[in-house]
Design a protein around this motif. Structure first.
Motif, PDB file in Angstrom:
ATOM      1  N   ALA A   1       0.095  -1.128   0.317  1.00 14.21           N
ATOM      2  CA  ALA A   1       0.487  -0.051   0.379  1.00 14.21           C
ATOM      3  C   ALA A   1       0.888   0.705   0.167  1.00 14.21           C
ATOM      4  CB  ALA A   1      -1.064   0.263   1.546  1.00 14.21           C
TER       5      ALA A   1
ATOM      6  N   GLY B   1      -3.253  -2.990  -4.286  1.00  8.39           N
ATOM      7  CA  GLY B   1      -2.612  -1.996  -2.715  1.00  8.39           C
ATOM      8  C   GLY B   1      -3.586  -1.974  -2.007  1.00  8.39           C
ATOM      9  N   LEU B   2      -5.757  -1.086  -2.249  1.00  2.00           N
ATOM     10  CA  LEU B   2      -6.590  -1.734  -1.339  1.00  2.00           C
ATOM     11  C   LEU B   2      -6.714  -2.981  -0.498  1.00  2.00           C
ATOM     12  CD1 LEU B   2      -9.655   0.814  -2.582  1.00  2.00           C
ATOM     13  CD2 LEU B   2      -7.531   1.529  -0.554  1.00  2.00           C
TER      14      LEU B   2
ATOM     15  N   ASP C   1      -4.186  -4.812  -0.043  1.00  2.00           N
ATOM     16  CA  ASP C   1      -3.676  -4.850   0.609  1.00  2.00           C
ATOM     17  C   ASP C   1      -3.850  -4.044   2.318  1.00  2.00           C
ATOM     18  OD1 ASP C   1      -0.384  -5.471   1.713  1.00  2.00           O
ATOM     19  OD2 ASP C   1      -0.018  -3.549   1.526  1.00  2.00           O
ATOM     20  N   ALA C   2      -4.303  -2.700   1.883  1.00  3.17           N
ATOM     21  CA  ALA C   2      -4.394  -1.640   2.471  1.00  3.17           C
ATOM     22  C   ALA C   2      -5.450  -2.843   3.901  1.00  3.17           C
ATOM     23  CB  ALA C   2      -4.610  -0.739   2.333  1.00  3.17           C
TER      24      ALA C   2
END
Length: 301
Positions: free
Chosen positions: A46, A247-248, A250-251
């Motif tokens: 992220a 990325g979201l 992972d976040a």
């Protein structure tokens, strides 16, 4: 909310709807693949997404601020052109006893405004085609801008005679050619003793001022952003949109990998509207920065 604000909102929605729909479909496909394969492998740090987002926010923020500054300069230029035009029309009407000659100076000044607007809109052939296409989609297929070459010729014919019309249309800079015709007309009126020398000097000073204002308008006609810069911004925005779902994931890892199946599913699928909202925000900022550079759409009307 006035009509101008509604028009701006409509233009913003029209400008960003296609990339937002594409991001929704793309994010939904990524999430479906993740859920179908139970793929913890579909992730991206992220922090990389944060760096891309910060770069985009800074780039588009500075671009929007620069466009707003240029818009303010154009408003001041518009006020200067309006003031000079009023002075020209008033002085020409009071300094000349010959009513037809005064009307001819006024009509030719309207032709100058039309020629200046034409130059500001259609500097290159590719730009004319793009302008016609965008305006037709925005206002309807029957819309024809008054700066279109055919309509420009007919509009000029209302203000000047056939000889002057042919001369203006043949010139590389129609606005400068109209001002040259004004200068020749002032000289003829002075030689014919129809214009007082003091009035001639004042009108000639106004003519010089109008020429300077036209030069300023033509300078501001070309935006400070090069096509290479616009291309780089587009590539950066596309890269951000492509990496955003990863990325979201992972976040939101703690929620996505939660023991409760319903919570994990909701955490996965909420990434789709989140991706759409983030891309819509950046696309909206880019749209505002780009189309606030359409400086003369209203200024010369």
């Amino acid at each position: 909310m006035n009509s101008g604000t509604l028009h701006a909102v409509h233009g913003l929605i029209y400008g960003i709807r296609r990339p937002v729909v594409q991001v929704i479909a793309y994010s939904a496909a990524i999430i479906a693949l993740y859920r179908w394969t139970d793929g913890a492998w579909i992730r991206l740090p992220a922090s990389l997404l944060v760096l891309l987002g910060a770069a985009l926010a800074i780039t588009f923020g500075f671009k929007a601020a620069r466009s707003a500054e240029r818009t303010g300069e154009v408003r001041r230029l518009q006020a200067a052109i309006t003031a000079a035009s009023r002075s020209w029309l008033l002085l020409g009407d009071t300094a000349l006893n010959d009513r037809p000659a005064a009307q001819q100076l006024g009509q030719r000044h309207l032709a100058w405004q039309m020629a200046l607007r034409y130059q500001l809109y259609f500097d290159e052939a590719w730009e004319q085609r793009r302008h016609d296409r965008n305006r037709s989609l925005e206002y309807g297929l029957s819309y024809q801008p008054p700066e279109k070459p055919t309509l420009f010729r007919h509009a000029l014919a209302r203000y000047v005679d056939a000889g002057e019309l042919a001369r203006i249309l043949a010139a590389d800079s129609p606005g400068n050619e109209v001002l040259a015709l004004q200068g020749e007309a002032l000289k003829s009126l002075l030689l014919a003793d129809q214009l007082h020398p003091a009035a001639f000097l004042q009108l000639h000073r106004l003519l010089h001022e109008l020429r300077g204002l036209q030069a300023q308008a033509e300078r501001m006609r070309v935006g400070p952003d090069t096509r290479a810069q616009v291309l780089a911004e587009g590539v950066l925005l596309c890269l951000f949109a492509l990496l955003l779902p990863f990325g979201l994931l992972d976040a939101m890892g703690p929620l996505v990998l939660f023991d409760d199946h319903m919570v994990g599913m909701l955490a996965c699928w909420i990434i789709v509207p989140l991706s759409a909202l983030l891309v819509a925000a950046f696309c909206g900022l880019a749209w505002v920065a780009q189309f606030s550079g359409r400086l003369f759409d209203e200024a010369m009307e």
